[in-house]
Design a protein around this motif. Structure first.
Motif, mmCIF file in Angstrom:
data_model
loop_
_atom_site.group_PDB
_atom_site.id
_atom_site.type_symbol
_atom_site.label_atom_id
_atom_site.label_comp_id
_atom_site.label_asym_id
_atom_site.label_seq_id
_atom_site.Cartn_x
_atom_site.Cartn_y
_atom_site.Cartn_z
ATOM 1 N N TYR A 120 27.599 -42.290 0.934
ATOM 2 C CA TYR A 120 27.751 -43.677 0.508
ATOM 3 C C TYR A 120 28.044 -44.584 1.699
ATOM 4 O O TYR A 120 27.417 -45.633 1.862
ATOM 5 N N LYS A 121 28.956 -44.161 2.549
ATOM 6 C CA LYS A 121 29.364 -44.993 3.691
ATOM 7 C C LYS A 121 28.392 -44.915 4.862
ATOM 8 O O LYS A 121 28.292 -45.860 5.640
ATOM 9 N N ASN A 122 27.706 -43.793 5.016
ATOM 10 C CA ASN A 122 26.806 -43.574 6.157
ATOM 11 C C ASN A 122 25.443 -43.068 5.695
ATOM 12 O O ASN A 122 25.031 -41.966 6.062
ATOM 13 N N PRO A 123 24.732 -43.856 4.904
ATOM 14 C CA PRO A 123 23.438 -43.372 4.411
ATOM 15 C C PRO A 123 22.428 -43.228 5.543
ATOM 16 O O PRO A 123 22.319 -44.097 6.407
ATOM 17 N N GLY A 124 21.710 -42.137 5.524
ATOM 18 C CA GLY A 124 20.713 -41.887 6.554
ATOM 19 C C GLY A 124 19.346 -42.452 6.232
ATOM 20 O O GLY A 124 18.482 -42.538 7.100
ATOM 21 N N TYR A 125 19.145 -42.839 4.985
ATOM 22 C CA TYR A 125 17.804 -43.243 4.557
ATOM 23 C C TYR A 125 17.774 -44.614 3.900
ATOM 24 O O TYR A 125 16.854 -44.923 3.154
ATOM 25 N N LYS A 126 18.745 -45.434 4.193
ATOM 26 C CA LYS A 126 18.788 -46.771 3.608
ATOM 27 C C LYS A 126 17.895 -47.700 4.421
ATOM 28 O O LYS A 126 17.922 -47.680 5.644
ATOM 29 N N GLY A 127 17.122 -48.502 3.740
ATOM 30 C CA GLY A 127 16.217 -49.441 4.382
ATOM 31 C C GLY A 127 14.927 -49.538 3.595
ATOM 32 O O GLY A 127 14.803 -48.982 2.511
ATOM 33 N N ARG A 128 13.980 -50.256 4.150
ATOM 34 C CA ARG A 128 12.687 -50.451 3.497
ATOM 35 C C ARG A 128 11.594 -49.823 4.344
ATOM 36 O O ARG A 128 11.712 -49.750 5.561
ATOM 37 N N LEU A 129 10.529 -49.409 3.699
ATOM 38 C CA LEU A 129 9.329 -48.929 4.376
ATOM 39 C C LEU A 129 8.227 -49.950 4.143
ATOM 40 O O LEU A 129 7.902 -50.267 3.002
#
Length: 130
Positions: A13-22
């Motif tokens: 939750y605090k350190n997501p590795g896959y957050k963002g848009r493609l």
């Protein structure tokens, strides 16, 4: 819920590795949980063989919904879209390390699966402006 699993959920939750848009995304879907306000979008890039080559999620919500999204994305990269159609709620709960949740928290945990299936099956998006 065991402390080790709580720690894993909080970390994702605090350190997501896959957050963002493609951009561009081959498959994309967004949806929300009206009971708690969680919202999630998943973008997938898929090669000519149907393999997910990259994926990201964007959204906001509780620790369980966001950790679930990060863990699901981590799990699906490199897998065939046809195999992902078989992904179940038990698979998601296993990724989270949770056996049982109350009904409201279960909806939070499974939002990522719902959105992933929407992207894979090509469910049309609702146009909020209509």
């Amino acid at each position: 819920m065991d402390d080790l699993y709580r720690e894993n959920i909080i970390d994702h939750y605090k350190n997501p590795g896959y957050k963002g848009r493609l951009v561009p995304a081959d498959l994309s879907f967004e949806d929300g949980n009206p009971l708690c306000g969680d919202e999630l979008q998943i973008d997938l890039q898929v090669d000519e063989n149907g393999i997910v080559t990259d994926a990201r999620f964007e959204g906001h919500g509780c620790a369980i919904s966001q950790a679930s999204a990060d863990l699901v994305i981590e799990d699906i990269i490199g897998k065939n879209v046809e195999d992902l159609k078989k992904m179940s709620k038990e698979d998601v709960l296993d990724l989270l390390g949770i056996e049982q949740l109350g009904p409201v928290r279960l909806k939070c945990a499974l939002l990522s699966l719902k959105v992933l299936k929407g992207a894979i099956y090509g469910i049309p998006q609702k146009d909020e402006d209509l």
